[in-house]
Design a protein around this motif. Structure first.
Motif, PDB file in Angstrom:
ATOM      1  N   GLU A 183      62.955  31.093  -0.062  1.00  0.00           N
ATOM      2  CA  GLU A 183      63.511  30.747   1.241  1.00  0.00           C
ATOM      3  C   GLU A 183      64.926  31.299   1.444  1.00  0.00           C
ATOM      4  O   GLU A 183      65.400  31.412   2.564  1.00  0.00           O
ATOM      5  N   SER A 216      57.943  24.447   5.800  1.00  0.00           N
ATOM      6  CA  SER A 216      59.169  23.814   6.287  1.00  0.00           C
ATOM      7  C   SER A 216      59.021  23.334   7.724  1.00  0.00           C
ATOM      8  O   SER A 216      59.468  22.239   8.071  1.00  0.00           O
ATOM      9  N   SER A 227      58.976  23.932   1.005  1.00  0.00           N
ATOM     10  CA  SER A 227      59.400  25.325   1.103  1.00  0.00           C
ATOM     11  C   SER A 227      59.163  26.018  -0.240  1.00  0.00           C
ATOM     12  O   SER A 227      58.419  25.520  -1.082  1.00  0.00           O
ATOM     13  N   LEU A 263      67.763  24.562   9.302  1.00  0.00           N
ATOM     14  CA  LEU A 263      67.160  25.763   8.732  1.00  0.00           C
ATOM     15  C   LEU A 263      68.093  26.970   8.747  1.00  0.00           C
ATOM     16  O   LEU A 263      67.758  28.013   8.191  1.00  0.00           O
TER      17      LEU A 263
END
Length: 514
Positions: free
Chosen positions: A256, A198, A252, A447
Motif C-alpha cells: 500500500e 481498504s 490492506s 487514505l
C-alpha cells in the motif's frame, strides 16, 4: 485518460452520431467517381484504427468495456449496412413506423453516449500513472519472505496443528550497476486487492462486493515499480543499513505504500513490509490457502466486541514483527542470502498505516529492538493507549481527523468531559520520555497516507493534490527516520520547510492546554 483512450471514446462518439443521422441509401458523402471508400467503410476504419492502437500500445482495461461495447456494436451495424448497400428497399419498408425508428435512433445514441461517458469518467478517476522515482543515491532491490513461526499456534483457525505464518517483502539498497538494464517489478494484483480491501473496510455497504472492487484496477499489473528482483545489494561502510519495518492497515497489504518503500531503500534503508494474515488483505499461505480478513472485524458487532478483537490482533501483529526481526538476524549471517551482511539490526525503526500505525506504536513499547516509530493516522487502539509510547515517535494525523480531535478538545473545555478518542490519544502520548511530533498535512484524509491518491483522486484528500500528498508524507517520514535512526539534524520536524504541502505541527500533546 491516456491519449489513445481519449481517441477511442471521442471517435466512437462521433461515429455513433454520424451513423444515427446518416440514411444508408441516400448516396455517398463525396462526389461520384472518387476512389474514396463508402461512408460505412470509412466509419469502420475510423473506429478500428484508434481501438487497435489502444489495445496494442496501452492494453485492455476493464473500465473501457462500455466503450468497447459501443464500438463493437457500431462495427456490426456498419457491416450490416454495407451488406445491404446494393438492395433497394420496398415502398412499404421505407414508410414503416418512421417515428418509432427515429425514436429508436435517439435512444440508441443516448445509451451509447452514456456508455462512452462512463468509460471516460472511470478512466479519468482511475488513471494510468507513474510511481514517483526514488530520490536516493542507490538503486532498489526487492526480495520476498515467507516465514513460519513454529512457536506460535494460529488462533484465528480451529486446526490444532496450524502455526502462525507471516509474508513479507524486503526493499533494500542495490548496486546501480547490478540494477542497470534489469527488468523492474510491476505493481501487480496485490495493490489492487489492497485498494479494494481498504475501500470495503471503510464503506460497510461495499464489503460484500470487495471481490469485484479490484476488477477496474487491472491496469496496475502493467505499472512498473523501480525495484529489481533479487538485485545485488549495495556495498556499505560500517555495520550495514538501518532496518525499517512496515505494517499495513486493516484489509490492506504490504504494497500500500510501495513508493515510500522504494524511496527509503534508495536512501540507504532496508525496508521490510509485513502482511499479517487475517488482518491484512488476502494473504497466500504456504499450503496455497488464502487467509482473508477476520470476519469479526468487518461484520456486524458491537463497538466493544470489535475493539477487543482489534486489540487482540494488535498483540499478534506485534509478535509478527518480532518474528520478522528474528528471521532477519538469521538471514544476516546466512551464506548466499541476498541480505547477508547488509542490515544493521542494532538500528531499527518501524512505520505503520492505520491499524499498522497502532501496531508499530505498541511494538515500540514491547519490542526492545525498535528504536523509533511512525504512526500514519492510527486510531490509538491497543495497550499503548493506556501505557503510553516511548520516544522518539512521529504521529501523522489526517486533516479531517485533526478537525475531529480539535472539536473533542473544545467540547472537553466546555463540558469537562473528554471523548473516548481523545482519551486514547492522550493515553498514547502520556509517558513519552523524549521527542514526540504530531503533524497533519493540509487537505489529507485517511487514505492520503498511502499510495492510493495516485491510483485515484477520490482516494485522497483535495482533488489534484494526490502526488503532493504522497510526496509530503514521504518527506516527513524520511526526515524523522534520518533524525531518529541516523542522527541527522531534523530539517522539518516541528517547523515545516521545503515540503510540497503545508504541514501543521501540533503543540506537545503531553502539555495540558490552558
Amino acid at each position: 485518460m491516456q491519449a489513445l483512450e481519449v481517441a477511442v471514446v471521442a471517435i466512437t462518439g462521433l461515429v455513433l452520431v454520424l451513423a444515427a443521422i446518416r440514411r444508408p441509401r441516400r448516396g455517398r458523402w463525396w462526389p461520384e467517381g472518387t476512389r474514396w471508400p463508402a461512408p460505412e467503410t470509412a466509419m469502420a476504419i475510423a473506429l478500428l484504427a484508434p481501438l487497435v492502437l489502444h489495445l496494442l500500445v496501452d492494453g485492455y482495461r476493464t473500465v473501457m468495456i462500455p466503450a468497447y461495447t459501443v464500438c463493437a456494436g457500431l462495427l456490426l451495424l456498419l457491416g450490416l449496412r454495407a451488406r445491404r448497400a446494393g438492395r433497394i428497399p420496398t415502398l412499404s419498408e421505407a414508410r414503416r413506423h418512421p417515428r418509432l425508428r427515429a425514436l429508436g435512433r435517439v435512444i440508441a445514441v443516448l445509451l451509447g453516449l452514456i456508455a462512452l461517458a462512463t468509460s471516460a469518467l472511470s478512466a479519468t478517476l482511475l488513471p494510468v500513472f507513474e510511481l514517483p522515482a526514488p530520490e536516493g543515491p542507490y538503486a532498489v532491490g526487492r526480495t520476498d519472505l515467507h516465514l513460519t513461526d513454529m512457536r506460535r499456534q494460529e488462533w484465528a483457525t480451529s486446526a490444532d496443528d496450524d502455526v502462525r505464518e507471516v509474508v513479507a517483502s524486503v526493499w533494500y539498497p542495490a548496486e546501480p550497476a547490478a540494477a542497470r538494464g534489469a527488468a523492474t517489478e510491476v505493481l501487480g494484483d496485490e495493490i489492487a486487492q489492497s485498494v479494494a480491501g481498504s475501500v470495503a473496510a471503510a464503506v460497510p455497504s461495499l464489503r460484500t462486493a470487495a471481490d469485484v472492487l479490484g476488477a477496474p484496477l487491472d491496469h496496475l499489473q502493467r505499472i512498473a515499480t523501480h525495484a529489481v528482483r533479487d538485485a545485488e545489494a549495495a556495498a556499505h561502510d560500517g555495520d550495514g543499513f538501518p532496518v525499517v519495518l512496515y505494517s499495513p492497515g486493516l484489509a490492506s497489504s504490504r504494497f500500500e505504500n510501495v513508493a515510500l518503500m522504494e524511496d527509503l531503500a534508495s536512501r540507504g534503508y532496508v525496508v521490510v513490509a509485513v502482511d499479517h494474515p487475517y488482518t491484512s488483505g488476502s494473504v497466500t499461505l504456504a499450503g496455497g490457502a488464502e487467509a482473508t480478513v477476520d470476519p469479526v472485524l468487518l461484520g456486524p458487532g458491537s463497538d466493544a466486541t470489535v475493539r477487543k478483537r482489534l486489540n487482540d490482533w494488535i498483540d499478534t501483529r506485534v509478535e509478527d514483527l518480532s518474528t520478522v526481526l528474528d528471521h532477519l538476524a538469521a538471514l544476516e549471517t546466512r551464506p548466499g542470502s541476498v541480505l547477508q551482511g547488509v542490515m544493521d539490526l542494532e538500528t531499527v525503526g518501524a512505520v505503520g498505516f492505520s491499524l499498522g500505525g497502532d501496531t508499530v506504536t505498541q511494538a515500540l513499547t514491547q519490542e526492545p529492538r525498535l528504536d523509533a516509530a511512525v504512526s500514519l493516522d492510527g486510531p490509538y487502539l491497543g495497550k499503548v493507549s493506556t501505557t503510553g509510547v516511548p520516544a522518539p515517535f512521529l504521529n501523522v494525523i489526517a486533516a479531517d481527523h485533526l478537525t475531529d480531535l480539535e472539536q473533542d478538545l473544545e467540547t472537553e473545555q466546555e463540558t469537562g468531559i473528554a471523548s473516548d478518542s481523545l482519551n486514547r490519544y492522550r493515553g498514547t502520548m502520556s509517558s513519552a520520555s523524549g521527542p514526540v511530533w504530531v503533524a497533519s498535512v493540509e487537505g489529507t484524509t485517511h487514505l492520503s497516507h498511502t499510495v492510493f491518491p495516485l491510483i485515484s483522486p477520490i482516494l485522497g484528500g483535495e482533488a489534484g493534490t494526490g502526488r503532493a500528498q504522497v510526496d509530503t508524507v514521504e518527506t516527513l517520514v524520511v526526515d524523522f527516520l534520518d533524525h531518529a535512526l541516523a542522527g541527522a539534524p531534523a530539517r522539518l520536524l516541528g517547523q515545516g520547510g521545503d515540503i510540497p504541502l503545508t504541514t501543521r505541527f501540533l503543540p506537545d500533546p503531553r502539555v495540558p492546554r490552558t
